[in-house]
Design a protein around this motif. Structure first.
Motif, PDB file in Angstrom:
ATOM      1  N   SER A 252       9.144   8.363 -12.432  1.00 45.50           N
ATOM      2  CA  SER A 252       9.292   8.173 -14.113  1.00 45.50           C
ATOM      3  C   SER A 252      10.991   8.936 -14.471  1.00 45.50           C
ATOM      4  O   SER A 252      11.306   7.611 -14.752  1.00 45.50           O
ATOM      5  CB  SER A 252       8.914   9.129 -14.941  1.00 45.50           C
ATOM      6  OG  SER A 252       8.944  10.414 -14.456  1.00 45.50           O
TER       7      SER A 252
ATOM      8  N   GLU B 250      12.227   5.345 -16.491  1.00 46.59           N
ATOM      9  CA  GLU B 250      13.124   5.285 -17.693  1.00 46.59           C
ATOM     10  C   GLU B 250      14.279   5.499 -17.808  1.00 46.59           C
ATOM     11  O   GLU B 250      14.931   4.580 -18.661  1.00 46.59           O
ATOM     12  CB  GLU B 250      12.923   7.619 -18.088  1.00 46.59           C
ATOM     13  CG  GLU B 250      13.582   7.522 -19.575  1.00 46.59           C
ATOM     14  CD  GLU B 250      13.115   9.252 -20.251  1.00 46.59           C
ATOM     15  OE1 GLU B 250      13.851   9.622 -20.956  1.00 46.59           O
ATOM     16  OE2 GLU B 250      12.524   9.797 -19.489  1.00 46.59           O
ATOM     17  N   SER B 251      15.684   5.523 -16.533  1.00 43.72           N
ATOM     18  CA  SER B 251      17.483   5.245 -16.601  1.00 43.72           C
ATOM     19  C   SER B 251      17.170   3.478 -16.560  1.00 43.72           C
ATOM     20  O   SER B 251      17.960   3.479 -17.665  1.00 43.72           O
ATOM     21  CB  SER B 251      17.897   5.920 -15.399  1.00 43.72           C
ATOM     22  OG  SER B 251      17.443   7.549 -15.399  1.00 43.72           O
TER      23      SER B 251
ATOM     24  N   LEU C 253      15.682   2.813 -20.404  1.00 42.66           N
ATOM     25  CA  LEU C 253      16.943   2.834 -20.965  1.00 42.66           C
ATOM     26  C   LEU C 253      18.060   1.544 -21.113  1.00 42.66           C
ATOM     27  O   LEU C 253      19.183   1.097 -22.093  1.00 42.66           O
ATOM     28  CB  LEU C 253      17.193   3.898 -21.102  1.00 42.66           C
ATOM     29  CG  LEU C 253      16.352   4.793 -21.495  1.00 42.66           C
ATOM     30  CD1 LEU C 253      16.705   6.690 -21.728  1.00 42.66           C
ATOM     31  CD2 LEU C 253      15.949   4.411 -22.996  1.00 42.66           C
TER      32      LEU C 253
ATOM     33  N   VAL D  82      11.925   3.720 -25.092  1.00 42.99           N
ATOM     34  CA  VAL D  82      11.352   4.657 -24.184  1.00 42.99           C
ATOM     35  C   VAL D  82       9.861   4.551 -23.606  1.00 42.99           C
ATOM     36  O   VAL D  82       9.439   5.494 -22.994  1.00 42.99           O
ATOM     37  CB  VAL D  82      11.701   5.979 -24.528  1.00 42.99           C
ATOM     38  CG1 VAL D  82      11.597   7.476 -23.828  1.00 42.99           C
ATOM     39  CG2 VAL D  82      12.814   6.054 -24.777  1.00 42.99           C
ATOM     40  N   SER D  83       9.339   4.528 -25.055  1.00 42.66           N
ATOM     41  CA  SER D  83       7.979   4.456 -24.954  1.00 42.66           C
ATOM     42  C   SER D  83       7.213   3.540 -23.589  1.00 42.66           C
ATOM     43  O   SER D  83       5.956   3.692 -23.222  1.00 42.66           O
ATOM     44  CB  SER D  83       7.177   3.858 -26.550  1.00 42.66           C
ATOM     45  OG  SER D  83       7.583   2.466 -26.444  1.00 42.66           O
TER      46      SER D  83
ATOM     47  N   VAL E 175       8.158   3.022 -20.280  1.00 38.92           N
ATOM     48  CA  VAL E 175       7.514   4.142 -19.721  1.00 38.92           C
ATOM     49  C   VAL E 175       6.596   4.934 -19.250  1.00 38.92           C
ATOM     50  O   VAL E 175       5.812   3.809 -18.022  1.00 38.92           O
ATOM     51  CB  VAL E 175       8.479   5.105 -19.685  1.00 38.92           C
ATOM     52  CG1 VAL E 175       8.675   6.201 -18.530  1.00 38.92           C
ATOM     53  CG2 VAL E 175      10.460   4.552 -20.053  1.00 38.92           C
TER      54      VAL E 175
END
Length: 362
Positions: A237, A241-242, A245, A251-252, A254
């Motif tokens: 994750s 996430e990186s 972004l 972000v949601s 992810v």
């Protein structure tokens, strides 16, 4: 792949999980973990099909749906404990993503594969309709009502309201399981071209079922595989996430990616069943997963909220409510005839695409 591969994959995945949990990992390790994650998913599908062959339908699809959901709940609670106030909507986003992926993605893919190969995708409208009604009631009670209640500021239940939602969810889920496995089991069996339930004698699968020992070993390995899938998805994750972004996505999103990873075993199992003209098995997986995702998650979170300080925002936003409403209307129209064409499959996959796009670009 040889059977020993599916035996070793869950063990190797758990070893990798133990070695990487809570540590910063480099790019090479991230790639290796992704490969092990894929192997764990395939191993879970293999062992789920072994168990399903032994216990028969609808118990087989129920085993996979419940196993995935129990571990999914554990992942949500773990992330909420470490996420602080930013994790307030995590449960809502995860559960909603699971509903959209199962009802639109798994069901749409299964109908498309079945109709493309056999002309029509045939299933039992009584069983699938009852399951869909249960999913709709659960989603409305746990995900829509919190947006409109006024006892607590924001899209959040008060304590008594959350207790009611938890009890109602468990009651509905228990009633469905009894209906599916005891009182009306024939409603959830694959059907012939005449619409009659397929018995063991009618089944085209003449392979001898696995022994009790083989099924027990596969059940243990299935659970280990699912633990590996969810755990390695958690390890992946940060990298996901990186990437999210870096791509300029919210972000949601992810949570949507993680939900897609966790539901991969059921998706593959449903697709395999659809190719064998066992559409009802595919729909059992889809509806059962959506139902368990709400019916087991919300009661667990209601209990966990006693110790977890993070607020629990369950209410959906306007865009999500519209997508859920369209999904349920389309699903009702799909289920009522008891058979579907490629058009219905395409409709549900388009709704899934709309959900994914709007999750990336709200």
């Amino acid at each position: 792949m040889a059977a020993r591969t599916w035996t070793a994959a869950p063990v190797v995945a758990l070893v990798a999980l133990a070695l990487t949990w809570g540590r910063d990992i480099g790019t090479l390790v991230v790639v290796l973990v992704a490969i092990l994650l894929a192997l764990a998913v395939l191993a879970a599908v293999h062992h789920a099909e072994v168990v399903a062959h032994r216990v028969g339908e609808p118990f087989g699809s129920l085993v996979l749906a419940v196993a995935v959901t129990v571990i999914e709940v554990s992942l949500i609670v773990t992330l909420m404990l470490s996420g602080g106030d930013e994790a307030a909507t995590l449960a809502r986003d995860t559960v909603f993503a699971a509903v959209m992926i199962t009802v639109n993605g798994i069901m749409g893919l299964s109908l498309l594969l079945g109709a493309r190969r056999f002309g029509f995708a045939r299933f039992n409208a009584e069983g699938t309709g009852g399951a869909l009604a249960t999913v709709a009631a659960l989603a409305a009670t746990c995900l829509v009502l919190p947006t409109f209640t006024t006892g607590q500021p924001g899209p959040e239940f008060t304590g008594p309201q959350l207790v009611f939602a938890a009890v109602a969810s468990l009651s509905l889920y228990a009633a469905f399981v009894v209906t599916q496995t005891v009182r009306h089991r024939d409603f959830f069996l694959p059907v012939t071209k005449q619409g009659k339930p397929v018995t063991e004698e009618d089944s085209e699968d003449h392979a001898d079922p696995p022994t009790n020992r083989e099924a027990s070993v596969s059940l243990v390995l299935l659970l280990l595989s699912l633990v590996g899938v969810v755990g390695l998805a958690k390890i992946e994750s940060p990298a996901i996430e990186s990437a999210v972004l870096a791509a300029g996505l919210p972000v949601s999103f992810v949570g949507v990616v993680i939900a897609l990873l966790v539901l991969l075993p059921e998706t593959i199992a449903a697709a395999n069943a659809a190719r064998r003209e066992r559409i009802q098995v595919s729909l059992n997986l889809a509806m059962g997963s959506a139902m368990a995702s709400i019916g087991l998650t919300i009661p667990t979170l209601a209990v966990a909220s006693i110790w977890v300080p993070t607020p629990l925002h369950l209410g959906l936003g306007p865009t999500q409510i519209v997508l859920l409403s369209i999904t349920m209307i389309a699903a009702v129209l799909t289920v009522v005839p008891g058979r579907a064409t490629r058009l219905q499959g395409t409709v549900h996959l388009t709704l899934l695409a709309a959900f994914l796009f709007l999750s990336m670009s709200p």
